[in-house]
Design an enzyme around this catalytic site. Structure first.
Site, mmCIF file in Angstrom:
data_model
loop_
_atom_site.group_PDB
_atom_site.id
_atom_site.type_symbol
_atom_site.label_atom_id
_atom_site.label_comp_id
_atom_site.label_asym_id
_atom_site.label_seq_id
_atom_site.Cartn_x
_atom_site.Cartn_y
_atom_site.Cartn_z
ATOM 1 N N LYS A 117 0.810 -1.218 0.000
ATOM 2 C CA LYS A 117 0.000 0.000 0.000
ATOM 3 C C LYS A 117 0.845 1.270 0.000
ATOM 4 C CE LYS A 117 -4.265 -1.703 2.189
ATOM 5 N NZ LYS A 117 -3.960 -3.131 2.360
ATOM 6 N N GLU A 201 -3.239 7.357 7.138
ATOM 7 C CA GLU A 201 -3.959 8.254 6.243
ATOM 8 C C GLU A 201 -5.080 8.953 7.010
ATOM 9 O OE1 GLU A 201 -3.925 6.317 1.755
ATOM 10 O OE2 GLU A 201 -5.623 5.971 3.070
ATOM 11 N N HIS A 236 -14.597 -3.723 7.495
ATOM 12 C CA HIS A 236 -13.830 -3.615 6.250
ATOM 13 C C HIS A 236 -13.913 -4.865 5.385
ATOM 14 C CE1 HIS A 236 -12.187 0.071 7.905
ATOM 15 N NE2 HIS A 236 -11.752 -0.588 8.950
ATOM 16 N N ARG A 293 -5.087 -9.498 -8.253
ATOM 17 C CA ARG A 293 -5.621 -10.858 -8.414
ATOM 18 C C ARG A 293 -7.058 -10.769 -8.903
ATOM 19 N NH1 ARG A 293 -8.953 -10.408 -4.060
ATOM 20 N NH2 ARG A 293 -8.111 -9.377 -2.231
#
Length: 496
Positions: A117, A201, A236, A293
């Site tokens: 990430k 973030e 999530h 993927r």
């Protein structure tokens, strides 16, 4: 085509899905027979079975040496990792290359780049793809985390750089929560991914999670196949996806698609992939991560485009040029996918294991089922809880929702509890039906996680009352006077 045989290094519905396309393409498939699932339904779809039942599941689907050894032993041309397990492990792609085996996915370099990430975020910044304010690199200490969070402004989200599937992520809403959340995210990242590195973030309240399906070949051609709305999530983890997103208009779709393609071109990425964005209330989008993927939710894209993504993934891995241009890809109707998991939604989505006594899906137009189990199968505790995916399609969202309600009401599953009551609750929610929802939908829109018909609730109350009265009536007359029983029940007892 050079690929004549594929080892499917996975199980369940995705193994069946890959085998179906491979057969259509005239490609021979191999699958693993494991100790945990000796009679697994997916094995019936293999052309040849490799018996590794002396090994545990951990030593098969996550063992690179064993997978490569099996491919070499049976002279298999290619390996398809599916999703999960080793699908985003660059070491598997690297070992395939070293052993002249085709890896059906991107290169190890691309998995390393875009699967991290932090690195992916830097690539996005360099290519003017919008990202949320955040740390400029890996956060190595709690002190650094506190300093970064203060400069960004709370709330913040701490993310594992090697994360995926909602793991290794924690939200800190103030400086008092930060130390605990930083440590929790790092520890979870280490235990799951073997890498404790995290970055930070700005956390967007009530965003939408919208991802773009991309497809790129090894000759520089890249297209996108529109978006998927993935905002119905719990911790999530995606539960329901639809395409297209009810939030986007053509202008937003064009901008986001262009940014998704830009990232692929910047890195030379090839294979299928998913570029994920957060979208705020003003429809500003921010790059979040890229999955290198095939996705669990890929069927909704197939339904709205008519394109077999597994076939395209195999053809790209074989070195073929894309036969599709962006102008040729048309968005047709609406599709919705429901992940039917073996989970008890009345017990906070706790996993369910045991024998699947019955599983039956309605057979009707515009209803697709990708299932990994049949009647009598055992739902094992060592794998994920996905039983099947129900995918419905309509000429528009309204008709897709109508088909979804009919299809879900027609499903029969006995032996284990599933997420079906949750989906009934979602489909009966006005905000969802209007397409107005975000990633906080469950917390803010649902009073409970399961749907009950009025007569079900009445029946439950009557059953409980009947059992309670039976218990009262079984108590000795003298003993009942010593108990704290309501006057109404006591008078009822005396009348007996």
């Amino acid at each position: 085509m050079k690929i004549k045989s594929i080892l499917i290094a996975n199980r369940g519905e995705i193994a069946i899905r890959i085998a179906r396309t491979a057969r259509k393409m005239g490609i021979k498939t191999f699958m693993f027979l494991t100790h945990e699932e000796p009679n697994a339904h997916y094995l019936k779809h293999a052309d040849e079975i490799i018996d590794v039942s002396e090994e545990t599941f951990y030593n098969i689907f996550t063992n690179i040496d064993k997978i490569i050894e099996s491919a070499l032993k049976f002279n298999i041309d290619a390996i398809h990792p599916g999703y999960g397990f080793l699908s985003e492990n660059p070491a598997l792609a690297r070992e395939c290359k070293h052993n002249n085996i085709v890896f059906i996915g991107p290169s190890d370099k691309h998995i390393d780049q875009m699967g991290n990430k932090g690195v992916a975020r830097d690539i996005a910044i360099k290519n003017n793809v919008p990202v949320l304010p955040g740390s400029t690199g890996i956060i190595t200490s709690q002190a650094e985390a506190e300093k970064t969070a203060a400069s960004i402004g709370y709330p913040v989200i701490i993310k594992a750089v090697a994360g995926g599937g909602g793991k290794g992520m924690r939200v800190a809403r103030n400086k008092d929560e930060l130390p605990r959340m930083f440590n929790a995210a790092s520890k979870e990242a280490m235990s799951i991914f073997g890498n404790a590195a995290v970055f930070i973030e700005k956390y967007v309240e009530n965003p939408r999670h919208i991802e773009f399906q991309v497809l790129a070949d090894q000759h520089g051609d890249v297209v996108h196949l529109f978006e998927r709305e993935c905002s119905i999530q719990r911790k999530h983890q995606k539960l329901l996806e639809e395409a297209p997103s009810p939030a986007l208009d053509e202008a937003n779709r064009e901008r986001m698609g262009r940014d998704a393609i830009k990232l692929c071109r910047a890195t030379g990425y090839y294979s299928v992939g998913t570029v994920e964005f957060l979208v705020d209330e003003h429809l500003n989008h921010y790059f979040m991560e890229m999955n290198t993927r095939i996705q669990v939710e890929h069927p909704v894209t197939e339904e709205i485009t008519g394109i077999d993504l597994i076939e395209q993934q195999i053809r790209v891995a074989d070195g073929e040029k894309l036969s599709l241009a962006q102008k040729d890809i048309k968005l047709k109707g609406c599709a919705i996918e429901f992940r039917i998991n073996a989970e008890n939604v009345q017990s906070d989505f706790s996993p369910e294991n045991g024998i699947l006594e019955k599983i039956k899906f309605p057979s009707k137009r515009h209803v697709r089922v990708d299932a990994g189990y049949v009647d009598g199968d055992i739902i094992p505790s060592c794998y994920d809880s996905l039983i099947a995916k129900l995918i419905v399609k309509g000429s528009d969202r309204k008709s897709a929702l109508k088909t979804a309600i009919s299809a879900i009401n027609g499903i029969q599953i006995k032996g284990v509890k599933t997420t079906l009551p949750f989906f009934k609750m979602v489909l009966n929610n006005d905000s969802f039906r209007e397409g107005i929802y975000s990633t906080s939908f469950i917390e803010k829109e649902l009073e409970q996680n399961f749907y009950q018909e009025d007569n079900e609730m009445v029946a439950a109350i009557l059953l409980g009352m009947t059992e309670y009265l039976k218990e009262i009536e079984s108590i000795d007359h003298a003993e009942i006077r010593e108990k704290n029983v309501s006057p109404w029940l006591f008078s009822r007892f005396l009348k007996k």
